[in-house]
Design an enzyme around this catalytic site. Sequence first.
Site, PDB file in Angstrom:
ATOM      1  N   HIS A   1     -31.305 -58.363 -51.470  1.00  0.00           N
ATOM      2  CA  HIS A   1     -30.972 -57.023 -51.959  1.00  0.00           C
ATOM      3  C   HIS A   1     -32.195 -56.263 -52.471  1.00  0.00           C
ATOM      4  O   HIS A   1     -32.249 -55.045 -52.359  1.00  0.00           O
ATOM      5  CB  HIS A   1     -29.937 -57.169 -53.075  1.00  0.00           C
ATOM      6  CG  HIS A   1     -29.274 -55.889 -53.475  1.00  0.00           C
ATOM      7  ND1 HIS A   1     -28.541 -55.121 -52.604  1.00  0.00           N
ATOM      8  CD2 HIS A   1     -29.238 -55.237 -54.661  1.00  0.00           C
ATOM      9  CE1 HIS A   1     -28.070 -54.048 -53.240  1.00  0.00           C
ATOM     10  NE2 HIS A   1     -28.486 -54.097 -54.492  1.00  0.00           N
ATOM     11  N   TRP A   2     -33.163 -56.976 -53.035  1.00  0.00           N
ATOM     12  CA  TRP A   2     -34.340 -56.312 -53.624  1.00  0.00           C
ATOM     13  C   TRP A   2     -35.461 -56.212 -52.602  1.00  0.00           C
ATOM     14  O   TRP A   2     -36.468 -56.924 -52.682  1.00  0.00           O
ATOM     15  CB  TRP A   2     -34.828 -57.101 -54.832  1.00  0.00           C
ATOM     16  CG  TRP A   2     -33.958 -57.008 -56.044  1.00  0.00           C
ATOM     17  CD1 TRP A   2     -33.193 -55.947 -56.432  1.00  0.00           C
ATOM     18  CD2 TRP A   2     -33.780 -58.016 -57.048  1.00  0.00           C
ATOM     19  NE1 TRP A   2     -32.549 -56.227 -57.611  1.00  0.00           N
ATOM     20  CE2 TRP A   2     -32.888 -57.488 -58.008  1.00  0.00           C
ATOM     21  CE3 TRP A   2     -34.289 -59.302 -57.228  1.00  0.00           C
ATOM     22  CZ2 TRP A   2     -32.492 -58.214 -59.131  1.00  0.00           C
ATOM     23  CZ3 TRP A   2     -33.902 -60.020 -58.345  1.00  0.00           C
ATOM     24  CH2 TRP A   2     -33.013 -59.485 -59.292  1.00  0.00           C
TER      25      TRP A   2
ATOM     26  N   ASN B   1     -37.177 -52.854 -61.758  1.00  0.00           N
ATOM     27  CA  ASN B   1     -36.993 -52.623 -60.321  1.00  0.00           C
ATOM     28  C   ASN B   1     -38.301 -52.264 -59.629  1.00  0.00           C
ATOM     29  O   ASN B   1     -38.575 -52.716 -58.518  1.00  0.00           O
ATOM     30  CB  ASN B   1     -35.979 -51.503 -60.082  1.00  0.00           C
ATOM     31  CG  ASN B   1     -34.553 -51.982 -59.874  1.00  0.00           C
ATOM     32  OD1 ASN B   1     -33.665 -51.194 -59.605  1.00  0.00           O
ATOM     33  ND2 ASN B   1     -34.306 -53.270 -60.010  1.00  0.00           N
TER      34      ASN B   1
ATOM     35  N   GLY C   1     -26.504 -53.735 -62.605  1.00  0.00           N
ATOM     36  CA  GLY C   1     -26.466 -55.190 -62.746  1.00  0.00           C
ATOM     37  C   GLY C   1     -27.062 -55.651 -64.057  1.00  0.00           C
ATOM     38  O   GLY C   1     -27.761 -54.894 -64.741  1.00  0.00           O
TER      39      GLY C   1
ATOM     40  N   ASN D   1     -32.790 -47.455 -55.537  1.00  0.00           N
ATOM     41  CA  ASN D   1     -32.393 -48.828 -55.242  1.00  0.00           C
ATOM     42  C   ASN D   1     -30.902 -48.995 -55.489  1.00  0.00           C
ATOM     43  O   ASN D   1     -30.425 -48.791 -56.611  1.00  0.00           O
ATOM     44  CB  ASN D   1     -33.192 -49.793 -56.127  1.00  0.00           C
ATOM     45  CG  ASN D   1     -32.701 -51.219 -56.000  1.00  0.00           C
ATOM     46  OD1 ASN D   1     -32.512 -51.707 -54.901  1.00  0.00           O
ATOM     47  ND2 ASN D   1     -32.468 -51.881 -57.118  1.00  0.00           N
TER      48      ASN D   1
ATOM     49  N   ARG E   1     -33.860 -60.706 -68.342  1.00  0.00           N
ATOM     50  CA  ARG E   1     -32.546 -60.189 -67.944  1.00  0.00           C
ATOM     51  C   ARG E   1     -31.465 -60.617 -68.950  1.00  0.00           C
ATOM     52  O   ARG E   1     -30.587 -59.825 -69.293  1.00  0.00           O
ATOM     53  CB  ARG E   1     -32.187 -60.706 -66.547  1.00  0.00           C
ATOM     54  CG  ARG E   1     -33.033 -60.105 -65.432  1.00  0.00           C
ATOM     55  CD  ARG E   1     -32.440 -58.791 -64.982  1.00  0.00           C
ATOM     56  NE  ARG E   1     -33.179 -58.178 -63.897  1.00  0.00           N
ATOM     57  CZ  ARG E   1     -32.633 -57.296 -63.058  1.00  0.00           C
ATOM     58  NH1 ARG E   1     -31.383 -56.939 -63.187  1.00  0.00           N
ATOM     59  NH2 ARG E   1     -33.359 -56.754 -62.112  1.00  0.00           N
TER      60      ARG E   1
END
Length: 289
Positions: free
Chosen positions: A265-266, A47, A39, A104, A181
């Site tokens: 998701h995390w 992460n 991503g 992950n 990001r």
Amino acid sequence: MPAELTYESTLRELATDQGVLRYHEAGDGPPLLMLHGSGPGVTGWRNFRGNLARFAEHFRCLVLEFPGFGVSDPTDEHPMMAAGGSVIRFLDGLGLSQVDVIGNSMGGIVGAQVALKHPDRVGRLVTIGGLGRNVFSPSPGEGIKLLMEFTDEPSRERLVRWLNSMVYNPRIVTEEMIEERWQQATDPETLASARRMYGSKAMAARAKAMAVSDEPPYWAMLHKLKAKTLITWGRDDRVSPVDMALIPMRTIPDVQVNIFPNCGHWVMIEQKAAWESAVLAFLTTKEQG
């Protein structure tokens, strides 16, 4: 996080025959390999930085940066194809015959694929979302569609939309997260690499190739997985919906599943304390017999 576990103090480099692999190292004890997801703007550090201090109390934590995501040197291969090979090069380069693995999303898939191909190299495996295939929910999921939209035409607004699809609690998406990001995701080399993975044309080509392939998908081979496995998932995951866990849960011979509520998701970020406790209990419990 203890002061010594900074980005700079934990960063290491390993020269290999396919370029430099960069990684973060913290703690002493049995080796624990931590593999990041995919991503826009992803890195292993982003992460797992919040979890390193806790795991470093028990393990020699090794957070590998996959080639093609802007930190380790890229290879000529598709980033997903390069990931498994980079794990073996990394373990060989550090002289590690076997490690436990936390992965992950994409990192969990890579961990499972390495464990299938090299069963003696992976002791225990922990996955965070992503493993398996959609059974009841549409595919691709909402988060993957937003990822494709961003990859095709990057904008800050699309990045924020995708980041919000990754979490249950939108407060986790801070301005600092958006900025770091954005900087990485729009780097020309990293963006080109992302388009090979998640551009709409690349995704369509991949689906077409898989439709005519005689090779079984990795999720159809999970019955051969020898590693003792813990699957962790956010109940409210909009990237890889939780029904994806059904096939791995049914087919992996020695598997536990832990689903965390109010969590996207995390899981390692959004349910940090509960996730760390569950994973540490799994990784540190002695075998019976």
